[in-house]
Enzyme design. Structure first.
Site, mmCIF file in Angstrom:
data_model
loop_
_atom_site.group_PDB
_atom_site.id
_atom_site.type_symbol
_atom_site.label_atom_id
_atom_site.label_comp_id
_atom_site.label_asym_id
_atom_site.label_seq_id
_atom_site.Cartn_x
_atom_site.Cartn_y
_atom_site.Cartn_z
ATOM 1 N N HIS A 34 0.879 -1.164 0.000
ATOM 2 C CA HIS A 34 0.000 0.000 0.000
ATOM 3 C C HIS A 34 0.920 1.218 0.000
ATOM 4 O O HIS A 34 2.157 1.085 -0.068
ATOM 5 C CB HIS A 34 -0.956 -0.024 1.202
ATOM 6 C CG HIS A 34 -0.272 -0.264 2.516
ATOM 7 N ND1 HIS A 34 0.610 0.628 3.078
ATOM 8 C CD2 HIS A 34 -0.309 -1.327 3.361
ATOM 9 C CE1 HIS A 34 1.056 0.152 4.217
ATOM 10 N NE2 HIS A 34 0.532 -1.041 4.413
ATOM 11 N N GLY A 36 2.001 3.048 2.199
ATOM 12 C CA GLY A 36 3.055 3.031 3.224
ATOM 13 C C GLY A 36 4.323 2.377 2.693
ATOM 14 O O GLY A 36 5.427 2.927 2.815
ATOM 15 N N HIS A 37 4.169 1.197 2.085
ATOM 16 C CA HIS A 37 5.345 0.519 1.516
ATOM 17 C C HIS A 37 5.961 1.367 0.401
ATOM 18 O O HIS A 37 7.186 1.490 0.313
ATOM 19 C CB HIS A 37 4.951 -0.825 0.899
ATOM 20 C CG HIS A 37 4.380 -1.806 1.877
ATOM 21 N ND1 HIS A 37 3.043 -2.082 1.945
ATOM 22 C CD2 HIS A 37 4.982 -2.573 2.819
ATOM 23 C CE1 HIS A 37 2.827 -2.983 2.890
ATOM 24 N NE2 HIS A 37 3.973 -3.304 3.445
ATOM 25 N N GLN A 61 7.122 -15.004 12.563
ATOM 26 C CA GLN A 61 6.616 -13.895 13.373
ATOM 27 C C GLN A 61 5.103 -13.961 13.569
ATOM 28 O O GLN A 61 4.516 -13.068 14.159
ATOM 29 C CB GLN A 61 7.051 -12.546 12.798
ATOM 30 C CG GLN A 61 6.438 -12.160 11.479
ATOM 31 C CD GLN A 61 7.110 -10.918 10.888
ATOM 32 O OE1 GLN A 61 8.183 -10.997 10.307
ATOM 33 N NE2 GLN A 61 6.506 -9.758 11.052
ATOM 34 N N ASP A 153 4.851 0.737 12.882
ATOM 35 C CA ASP A 153 5.321 -0.323 13.777
ATOM 36 C C ASP A 153 6.439 0.256 14.642
ATOM 37 O O ASP A 153 7.609 -0.116 14.506
ATOM 38 C CB ASP A 153 5.802 -1.519 12.962
ATOM 39 C CG ASP A 153 4.661 -2.148 12.187
ATOM 40 O OD1 ASP A 153 3.698 -2.602 12.815
ATOM 41 O OD2 ASP A 153 4.709 -2.144 10.939
ATOM 42 N N SER A 189 -1.690 -3.660 5.630
ATOM 43 C CA SER A 189 -2.123 -4.754 4.752
ATOM 44 C C SER A 189 -3.349 -5.443 5.339
ATOM 45 O O SER A 189 -4.101 -6.097 4.622
ATOM 46 C CB SER A 189 -1.001 -5.775 4.598
ATOM 47 O OG SER A 189 0.158 -5.121 4.165
ATOM 48 N N ARG A 190 -3.529 -5.327 6.642
ATOM 49 C CA ARG A 190 -4.658 -6.014 7.291
ATOM 50 C C ARG A 190 -5.984 -5.284 7.095
ATOM 51 O O ARG A 190 -7.044 -5.856 7.358
ATOM 52 C CB ARG A 190 -4.385 -6.181 8.785
ATOM 53 C CG ARG A 190 -3.219 -7.126 9.051
ATOM 54 C CD ARG A 190 -3.141 -7.534 10.517
ATOM 55 N NE ARG A 190 -2.337 -8.726 10.659
ATOM 56 C CZ ARG A 190 -1.061 -8.738 11.033
ATOM 57 N NH1 ARG A 190 -0.446 -7.607 11.304
ATOM 58 N NH2 ARG A 190 -0.393 -9.878 11.131
HETATM 59 O O1 PAF Z 1 7.129 -4.909 9.037
HETATM 60 C C1 PAF Z 1 7.112 -5.946 8.347
HETATM 61 O O2 PAF Z 1 6.515 -6.013 7.278
HETATM 62 C C2 PAF Z 1 7.852 -7.182 8.852
HETATM 63 O O3 PAF Z 1 7.785 -7.276 10.226
HETATM 64 C C3 PAF Z 1 9.320 -7.234 8.373
HETATM 65 C C4 PAF Z 1 10.130 -6.085 8.938
HETATM 66 C C5 PAF Z 1 9.370 -7.191 6.846
HETATM 67 C C6 PAF Z 1 9.964 -8.541 8.835
HETATM 68 O O4 PAF Z 1 9.300 -9.646 8.348
#
Ligand code: PAF
Length: 285
Positions: A34, A36-37, A61, A153, A189-190
């Site tokens: 999105h 943000g990325h 994770q 985050d 993304s959620r």
């Molecule tokens: O923020 C994220 O998308 C994930 O936690 C990361 C930093 C790519 C690690 O998997």
């Protein structure tokens, strides 16, 4: 833009730029891009010579009962978006490339990871173990000069800074501002999992942060009063926070008085979707 899937290919592609002394930027992602990325990729494009975007939905994770299988995946779309932002390389390894048979190593940052999202009653520090382990691996694979993460985050960004410092990894960590929808909802993304009714209520997280921020800008310093203002915005939208906490923006220690560097962090389930957001209060860095 080229897509590579193995560490060997990645290193081969980066050998020449590295030899030529080009600045390598890494944007680690789990895909489902999105704005943000894309803003992280733009930052990397602006400040680096070679931009690597990693796309890996990192299983370690995700906790039990979390949404690993439901996590949105669309590599073709992500690749097209990264290319449009002029990324040079997309590193999209399969799980076995990152975690080969017999993989037995965990990297843990202590302390910062057992509060907020890492509280044992919530996602637990194991969530961050997954993040720090995969990010350590990505740093070793790419050996970037700079790596880009989002402020949304905030805890993850602090943990990764500490990881790089403690392990003497020669990478500069850049933390970029949270991108928001027109109504303040932090891009994530959620968000695609929210129903129309939940999507309508979800911006209350941002309104809660904003209400607290306005109070602090008006001179309030007492944590109880600041939290009450935020909580009442959540209540209005019938959102029960998983946590709503004021903490030091540098080491996540709890605070009773808002000072020059205090972050208000919130996590809540809206329907079945867990959202997080945060704000450093009073316009203070
Ligand atoms: O923020 C994220 O998308 C994930 O936690 C990361 C930093 C790519 C690690 O998997």
């Amino acid at each position: 833009m080229k897509t590579v899937r193995t560490v060997a290919e990645l290193r081969a592609e980066l050998a020449e730029p590295r030899r030529a002394g080009r600045r390598i930027g890494l944007v680690p992602t789990m895909g489902s891009f999105h704005e943000g990325h894309l803003s992280l990729i733009r930052q990397a494009r602006e400040h680096c010579d070679t931009v690597v975007v990693s796309l890996f939905v990192n299983p370690t994770q995700f906790g039990e009962g979390e949404d690993l299988d439901a996590y949105p995946r669309d590599e073709q779309r992500d690749a097209a978006l990264a290319e449009a932002e002029r990324a040079d390389l997309l590193f999209a390894p399969p799980v076995a490339e990152v975690y080969p048979d017999g993989f037995a190593t965990t990297v843990r940052v202590h302390g910062l990871t057992d509060v907020l999202c890492g509280d044992p009653d919530r996602r637990g520090p194991e969530h961050f173990d997954g993040v720090t382990t995969v990010v350590s691996k990505l740093f070793n694979m790419v050996a970037p000069d700079v790596a880009y993460f989002g402020q949304k985050d905030a805890q993850q960004a602090l943990v990764i800074r500490r990881l790089a410092r403690d392990l003497d990894i020669p990478v500069r960590i850049e933390v970029c501002p949270t991108m928001r929808e027109h109504d303040g909802l932090a891009m994530s993304s959620r968000n695609v999992h929210l129903s129309a009714e939940e999507r309508h209520r979800a911006p209350a997280l941002w309104r809660a942060l904003d209400a607290a921020d306005s109070l602090v800008s008006g001179g309030e310093r007492d944590a109880v009063a600041v939290l009450a203002a935020a909580r009442s915005e959540l209540e209005r939208a019938r959102i029960e926070p998983d946590y709503l906490e004021l903490r030091s923006a540098t080491d996540l220690a709890p605070v009773e008085q808002v000072n020059g560097s205090t972050v208000l962090a919130v996590a809540a389930r809206v329907g079945r979707t867990r959202l997080i957001d945060n704000k450093v209060l009073g316009g203070m860095p």
